[in-house]
Design a protein around this motif. Structure first.
Motif, PDB file in Angstrom:
ATOM      1  N   PRO A  99       0.807  -1.235   0.000  1.00 29.50           N
ATOM      2  CA  PRO A  99       0.000   0.000   0.000  1.00 29.50           C
ATOM      3  C   PRO A  99       0.833   1.275   0.000  1.00 29.50           C
ATOM      4  N   LYS A 100       2.100   1.185   0.324  1.00 27.49           N
ATOM      5  CA  LYS A 100       2.939   2.373   0.445  1.00 27.49           C
ATOM      6  C   LYS A 100       3.553   2.820  -0.886  1.00 27.49           C
ATOM      7  N   LYS A 101       3.506   1.939  -1.877  1.00 31.96           N
ATOM      8  CA  LYS A 101       4.109   2.280  -3.166  1.00 31.96           C
ATOM      9  C   LYS A 101       3.139   3.107  -3.989  1.00 31.96           C
ATOM     10  N   LYS A 102       3.600   4.247  -4.451  1.00 35.37           N
ATOM     11  CA  LYS A 102       2.766   5.150  -5.226  1.00 35.37           C
ATOM     12  C   LYS A 102       3.223   5.185  -6.691  1.00 35.37           C
ATOM     13  N   ASP A 103       2.433   5.840  -7.496  1.00 40.16           N
ATOM     14  CA  ASP A 103       2.755   6.043  -8.913  1.00 40.16           C
ATOM     15  C   ASP A 103       2.941   4.727  -9.658  1.00 40.16           C
ATOM     16  N   LEU A 130      -3.914   5.363   4.380  1.00 38.11           N
ATOM     17  CA  LEU A 130      -4.803   4.527   3.588  1.00 38.11           C
ATOM     18  C   LEU A 130      -4.265   4.361   2.172  1.00 38.11           C
ATOM     19  N   PHE A 131      -4.631   3.222   1.589  1.00 36.52           N
ATOM     20  CA  PHE A 131      -4.190   2.958   0.225  1.00 36.52           C
ATOM     21  C   PHE A 131      -4.993   3.809  -0.751  1.00 36.52           C
ATOM     22  N   PRO A 132      -4.349   4.470  -1.678  1.00 36.17           N
ATOM     23  CA  PRO A 132      -5.066   5.335  -2.628  1.00 36.17           C
ATOM     24  C   PRO A 132      -5.753   4.522  -3.729  1.00 36.17           C
ATOM     25  N   MET A 133      -6.940   3.996  -3.442  1.00 33.62           N
ATOM     26  CA  MET A 133      -7.635   3.148  -4.403  1.00 33.62           C
ATOM     27  C   MET A 133      -8.065   3.909  -5.658  1.00 33.62           C
ATOM     28  N   LYS A 183     -10.617  -3.393   0.499  1.00 33.96           N
ATOM     29  CA  LYS A 183      -9.945  -2.894  -0.697  1.00 33.96           C
ATOM     30  C   LYS A 183      -8.911  -1.816  -0.393  1.00 33.96           C
ATOM     31  N   ASN A 184      -8.987  -1.206   0.798  1.00 32.53           N
ATOM     32  CA  ASN A 184      -8.005  -0.197   1.209  1.00 32.53           C
ATOM     33  C   ASN A 184      -6.855  -0.788   2.019  1.00 32.53           C
ATOM     34  N   PHE A 185      -6.753  -2.121   2.043  1.00 31.21           N
ATOM     35  CA  PHE A 185      -5.719  -2.826   2.797  1.00 31.21           C
ATOM     36  C   PHE A 185      -5.897  -2.606   4.309  1.00 31.21           C
ATOM     37  N   THR A 186      -7.128  -2.359   4.735  1.00 30.59           N
ATOM     38  CA  THR A 186      -7.437  -2.249   6.151  1.00 30.59           C
ATOM     39  C   THR A 186      -7.898  -3.616   6.651  1.00 30.59           C
ATOM     40  N   VAL A 187      -7.450  -3.998   7.843  1.00 32.80           N
ATOM     41  CA  VAL A 187      -7.731  -5.330   8.376  1.00 32.80           C
ATOM     42  C   VAL A 187      -9.204  -5.462   8.756  1.00 32.80           C
TER      43      VAL A 187
END
Length: 242
Positions: A99-103, A130-133, A183-187
């Motif tokens: 989730p931390k990787k962008k672009d 949060l993951f940028p879905m 979908k946001n990588f939240t548990v």
């Protein structure tokens, strides 16, 4: 709508065995056989061994392995058709990094799996980042999902995706968890299956001699002790556990 992990204990036990065998047996054997000056390949050969072990240990009438590709990397998805659950396997460190990787130019395969199979669920708490879905639209995720599963299951049949994460050091598997994410990588839910890591005493003690061999090699007490008449010493055998 269930938000708790649905356990297939027999399958989870086999998955843990596949991971443990790769880390403790397969990779050390391969490194010993190759005897290369450097071992940069190990991080890749470990996942290859896990995939191979899943094919041998986990596949059954109701459990299928789905092959898929990401550029030159070849992945494997495990599908429990009876319980309508798909599984991916990765290290805990790698899951945290996704989730931390962008672009990104294209979705990570796990992004697409979670978006389609767990997209209607919400996690127990919001992560700090949060993951940028919105990086990709819904159609992109669905098209990528179709590429991954390649017709192996019906997307509308209510399948859920679980991630099996593991942690290890050297040749020892330390932790294994089943992680249910939105979908946001939240548990949504998380359970340890560490109890399925069975210690191999042969690994801990080295090659153990057979009981009959041990008896033959054991020095005779009669030859080393001189006992006084009437004195009967009590001899104990101490069992050692790793």
């Amino acid at each position: 709508m269930t938000t708790q992990i649905q356990r297939n204990d027999q399958l989870l036990r086999r998955i843990v065995r596949a991971i443990d065998k790769a880390i403790a047996d397969d990779v050390p054997r391969i490194r010993q056989e190759m005897q290369l000056e450097t071992d940069n390949y190990v991080r890749f050969i470990r996942s290859d061994c896990i995939h191979d072990n899943l094919k041998t240990l986990a596949v059954s009438e109701d459990v299928q392995i789905i092959p898929f590709k990401r550029y030159s990397w070849k992945g494997r998805m495990l599908v429990d058709h009876a319980n309508r659950i798909t599984y991916s396997i990765t290290t805990r460190q790698n899951l945290d990094a996704i989730p931390k990787k962008k672009d990104r130019r294209a979705p990570h395969f796990l992004m697409s799996m979670l978006a389609v199979e767990n997209g209607d669920l919400e996690g127990q708490y919001e992560q700090l980042t949060l993951f940028p879905m919105d990086q990709f639209d819904e159609e992109t995720y669905e098209e990528d999902y179709d590429t991954i599963i390649n017709g192996a299951l019906d997307p509308s049949a209510g399948y859920r995706h679980y991630v099996i994460t593991y942690e290890f050091t050297g040749e020892t598997l330390l932790e294994v968890d089943v992680v249910f994410l939105d979908k946001n990588f939240t548990v949504i839910d998380k359970e340890s299956i560490r109890e399925y890591i069975k210690p191999d005493f042969a690994r801990l003690t080295g090659s153990a001699a057979a009981p009959e061999d041990a008896a033959e090699n054991k020095p005779s007490i009669k030859n080393h002790l001189s006992l006084k008449p009437g004195l009967k010493p009590q001899l104990y055998e101490e069992e050692k556990q790793a």
